[in-house]
Design a protein around this motif. Structure first.
Motif, PDB file in Angstrom:
ATOM      1  N   ARG A 205      -4.500   0.917   0.817  1.00 47.28           N
ATOM      2  CA  ARG A 205      -4.063   1.287  -0.541  1.00 47.28           C
ATOM      3  C   ARG A 205      -4.113   0.135  -1.535  1.00 47.28           C
ATOM      4  O   ARG A 205      -3.271   0.040  -2.430  1.00 47.28           O
ATOM      5  CB  ARG A 205      -2.638   1.851  -0.515  1.00 47.28           C
ATOM      6  N   VAL A 206      -5.040  -0.760  -1.368  1.00 44.36           N
ATOM      7  CA  VAL A 206      -5.154  -1.876  -2.312  1.00 44.36           C
ATOM      8  C   VAL A 206      -6.489  -1.861  -3.055  1.00 44.36           C
ATOM      9  O   VAL A 206      -6.820  -2.789  -3.774  1.00 44.36           O
ATOM     10  CB  VAL A 206      -5.003  -3.248  -1.612  1.00 44.36           C
ATOM     11  N   ALA A 299      -2.634  -6.887  -7.391  1.00 49.44           N
ATOM     12  CA  ALA A 299      -1.416  -7.361  -8.048  1.00 49.44           C
ATOM     13  C   ALA A 299      -0.937  -8.635  -7.354  1.00 49.44           C
ATOM     14  O   ALA A 299      -0.610  -9.633  -8.001  1.00 49.44           O
ATOM     15  CB  ALA A 299      -0.340  -6.282  -7.979  1.00 49.44           C
TER      16      ALA A 299
ATOM     17  N   SER B  35       6.666  -3.744   1.452  1.00 51.25           N
ATOM     18  CA  SER B  35       5.464  -3.117   0.899  1.00 51.25           C
ATOM     19  C   SER B  35       4.546  -2.577   1.995  1.00 51.25           C
ATOM     20  O   SER B  35       3.947  -1.513   1.857  1.00 51.25           O
ATOM     21  CB  SER B  35       4.715  -4.112   0.013  1.00 51.25           C
ATOM     22  N   LEU B  36       4.460  -3.299   3.096  1.00 46.33           N
ATOM     23  CA  LEU B  36       3.610  -2.830   4.192  1.00 46.33           C
ATOM     24  C   LEU B  36       4.229  -1.583   4.838  1.00 46.33           C
ATOM     25  O   LEU B  36       3.529  -0.630   5.186  1.00 46.33           O
ATOM     26  CB  LEU B  36       3.469  -3.963   5.220  1.00 46.33           C
ATOM     27  N   VAL B  39       3.489   1.447   2.674  1.00 36.81           N
ATOM     28  CA  VAL B  39       2.137   1.991   2.867  1.00 36.81           C
ATOM     29  C   VAL B  39       2.083   2.804   4.167  1.00 36.81           C
ATOM     30  O   VAL B  39       1.481   3.871   4.228  1.00 36.81           O
ATOM     31  CB  VAL B  39       1.096   0.842   2.876  1.00 36.81           C
ATOM     32  N   ILE B  42       3.925   6.177   3.642  1.00 34.48           N
ATOM     33  CA  ILE B  42       3.093   7.112   2.873  1.00 34.48           C
ATOM     34  C   ILE B  42       2.061   7.772   3.797  1.00 34.48           C
ATOM     35  O   ILE B  42       1.848   8.978   3.760  1.00 34.48           O
ATOM     36  CB  ILE B  42       2.372   6.369   1.718  1.00 34.48           C
ATOM     37  N   PHE B  43       1.478   6.948   4.645  1.00 37.08           N
ATOM     38  CA  PHE B  43       0.492   7.460   5.607  1.00 37.08           C
ATOM     39  C   PHE B  43       1.145   8.500   6.534  1.00 37.08           C
ATOM     40  O   PHE B  43       0.603   9.584   6.758  1.00 37.08           O
ATOM     41  CB  PHE B  43      -0.096   6.296   6.418  1.00 37.08           C
ATOM     42  N   GLU B  46       1.757  11.722   4.683  1.00 35.02           N
ATOM     43  CA  GLU B  46       0.505  12.462   4.475  1.00 35.02           C
ATOM     44  C   GLU B  46       0.089  13.200   5.742  1.00 35.02           C
ATOM     45  O   GLU B  46      -0.339  14.353   5.704  1.00 35.02           O
ATOM     46  CB  GLU B  46      -0.623  11.500   4.054  1.00 35.02           C
ATOM     47  N   ILE B  53      -1.373  11.761  -1.035  1.00 37.09           N
ATOM     48  CA  ILE B  53      -0.424  11.225  -2.017  1.00 37.09           C
ATOM     49  C   ILE B  53      -1.117  10.200  -2.916  1.00 37.09           C
ATOM     50  O   ILE B  53      -1.697   9.241  -2.417  1.00 37.09           O
ATOM     51  CB  ILE B  53       0.776  10.560  -1.300  1.00 37.09           C
ATOM     52  N   PHE B  55      -1.245   7.155  -4.485  1.00 37.29           N
ATOM     53  CA  PHE B  55      -0.410   5.948  -4.409  1.00 37.29           C
ATOM     54  C   PHE B  55      -1.299   4.725  -4.293  1.00 37.29           C
ATOM     55  O   PHE B  55      -2.172   4.663  -3.446  1.00 37.29           O
ATOM     56  CB  PHE B  55       0.524   6.022  -3.197  1.00 37.29           C
ATOM     57  N   ASN B  56      -1.075   3.748  -5.182  1.00 36.28           N
ATOM     58  CA  ASN B  56      -1.822   2.487  -5.148  1.00 36.28           C
ATOM     59  C   ASN B  56      -0.817   1.359  -4.980  1.00 36.28           C
ATOM     60  O   ASN B  56       0.081   1.194  -5.803  1.00 36.28           O
ATOM     61  CB  ASN B  56      -2.610   2.334  -6.462  1.00 36.28           C
ATOM     62  N   ALA B  57      -0.961   0.598  -3.906  1.00 30.22           N
ATOM     63  CA  ALA B  57       0.008  -0.458  -3.597  1.00 30.22           C
ATOM     64  C   ALA B  57       0.031  -1.553  -4.661  1.00 30.22           C
ATOM     65  O   ALA B  57       0.949  -2.358  -4.701  1.00 30.22           O
ATOM     66  CB  ALA B  57      -0.293  -1.062  -2.224  1.00 30.22           C
ATOM     67  N   ASN B  58      -1.010  -1.588  -5.511  1.00 27.09           N
ATOM     68  CA  ASN B  58      -1.029  -2.606  -6.563  1.00 27.09           C
ATOM     69  C   ASN B  58       0.020  -2.345  -7.642  1.00 27.09           C
ATOM     70  O   ASN B  58       0.492  -3.274  -8.268  1.00 27.09           O
ATOM     71  CB  ASN B  58      -2.403  -2.665  -7.224  1.00 27.09           C
TER      72      ASN B  58
END
Lengths: 402, 85
Positions: A205-206, A299, B35-36, B39, B42-43, B46, B53, B55-58
């Protein structure tokens, strides 16, 4: 300690085949990122990348070679040919015995894995080609370069994710500086732009779906690229004695480990690598005019890298230029430092600083001179090339104008 | 199993807590998901609900999918299940 110079350079990447085409694209701020084209791309949510276009291996290699050369090996051989031809070196006798090849790659033959897994899992076949292993192994490219040019000295492959090429070139630099080798062929390659390669990255997701915008406030992730960069590192006296053209001098290298997190970058680890490179080169902060940033467009990387530059350079951080050419050629993962070293050579030799393109909005957390959107003419004496990998493994090279 | 129970189960597993330790008002930060871990959650969501979903981790806070609390996550999942049915 011997001085180390670069006497040959070669590349293939999304910006072009060969160094002149690549540097021209960098000068013009051209973007090599576009829609990906390969089997099953419609099953991906990320569909852009810096792909090498109009590439026909059948026109460049014979059938026997293609059976053994994964795409990353092919790219490496093409870049190595350009670099070694430019250097004018022929490897025979004692020179051949001590000259070697150190290359970086993160994934090696990813598309060979992908094709053959598809064949046995999806197509239900129970037999694969006998050369699958020698084709996919990470050291295949280094070995084929050694065979093609008779390089019989220290040869191996370094795999440190996104810092692979910089770690490889740091090793090659040290081998020549120490006197162990007169010449080392070095750099790296990557070719992960296939269904499995991109699908794996998608999971993290990056990745950006639209563009790589390093340092821009609206950046939304990285974009993958592919290709290779290869250089000839040579003992200065050896190069001078034979009247070789010198592209730049490699004056320092440093490596550090964050010892902190498997994906999140660390300001301290990055700053230690940059400071280490200055110390190794015995130069002051103020000598550095340009940094080719790791600048992935995520980011996390970009703000951490800018903070690390501020830490390592103090007030001088405001006076130097820092750009990310990943905005043009994408992130070549294990091969990225090698292609990016070309931007450092262009800065030193031609006085042209490659821009950070697709830059749209200033980010207060990246408040450095990122050379937005247009290349700039400037005289630079020393340039650094940054690479900070997943796993917290960092490698920074320092180059000087000759 | 309803969406709320399953979601709490996934978050609890990720946070290495018991489901009873997680309330609808809990935030991921409070339960110790980084943050990891986010992610990975979310997986897992799903996969469990067969949804995709955005979703962008940035920029997790700017994504359309609201992750500010367990309640907002459950609401987001219910909406996506309807939309993607």
């Amino acid at each position: 300690m011997n001085r180390v110079v670069i006497t040959g350079a070669g590349t293939i990447n999304a910006l072009g085949t060969g160094v002149p085409a690549t540097l021209e694209a960098m000068r013009e701020g051209r973007c090599g990122i576009g829609p990906l084209e390969f089997r099953d791309v419609e099953r991906l949510s990320i569909r852009i990348g810096g792909q090498v276009r109009d590439y026909e291996p059948e026109a460049l290699f014979n059938r026997q070679q293609i059976v053994l050369y994964d795409r990353f090996t092919q790219f490496t051989l093409l870049a190595a040919r350009e670099a070694i031809e430019q250097s004018g070196l022929t490897f025979i006798g004692e020179l051949a015995a001590t000259s070697g090849v150190v290359l970086g790659t993160a994934g090696g033959g990813v598309s060979t894995w992908d094709d053959n897994y598809r064949s046995v899992y999806e197509d239900g076949k129970n037999r694969v080609h006998p050369f699958v292993v020698p084709k996919l192994m990470n050291n295949a490219a280094a070995s084929h370069v050694s065979m093609e040019w008779n390089l019989k000295g220290p040869s191996f492959t370094v795999s440190t994710a996104c810092a692979s090429s910089n770690h490889a070139m740091a090793q090659a630099f040290q081998l020549v500086r120490s006197g162990a080798s007169k010449v080392m062929v070095t750099g790296g390659a990557e070719s992960m732009l296939c269904f499995g390669g991109v699908k794996a990255w998608e999971g993290l997701r990056v990745m950006s779906r639209d563009a790589c915008r390093p340092f821009s406030a609206n950046r939304n992730g990285m974009v993958q690229g592919e290709g290779a960069g290869v250089f000839v590192f040579e003992d200065y006296e050896h190069a001078r004695a034979r009247g070789a053209e010198i592209l730049a001098e490699v004056i320092g290298a440093a490596m550090s480990s964050d010892a902190a997190d498997i994906v999140m970058p660390s300001k301290q680890g990055a700053a230690r690598a940059m400071t280490g490179a200055l110390q190794d080169a015995r130069i002051a902060q103020s000598d550095v005019g340009y940094i080719n940033a790791h600048g992935t467009g995520t980011a996390a990387n970009d703000k951490t890298e800018c903070a690390a530059v501020a830490d390592a350079f103090g007030h001088h951080a405001n006076d130097l230029m820092i750009s990310s050419t990943k905005s043009m050629h994408g992130h070549l993962i294990g091969g990225t430092g090698a292609v990016e070293l070309l931007a450092c050579i262009m800065a030193l030799r031609d006085g042209v600083i490659a821009p950070t393109i697709s830059y749209e909005e200033p980010d207060p957390e990246c408040a450095l001179d990122v050379v937005p959107n247009e290349a700039r003419e400037a005289r630079v004496d020393v340039a650094l090339s940054n690479a900070f990998a997943f796993g917290g493994l960092n490698a920074v090279l320092a180059l000087r104008r000759v | 199993m309803n969406v709320e129970t399953k979601t709490i189960e996934i978050i609890a597993q990720q946070a290495m807590l018991e489901p009873s330790d997680i309330s609808l008002d809990s935030t991921l930060e409070e339960v110790g998901i980084d943050s990891l871990g986010l992610v990975e959650s979310i997986f897992a969501i799903e996969e469990a609900f067969d949804i995709s979903i955005p979703f962008n981790a940035n920029n997790p806070t700017e994504s359309e999918f609201d992750i500010s609390s367990v309640r907002s996550i459950v609401a987001g999942i219910e909406r996506l299940i309807k939309e993607q049915a």
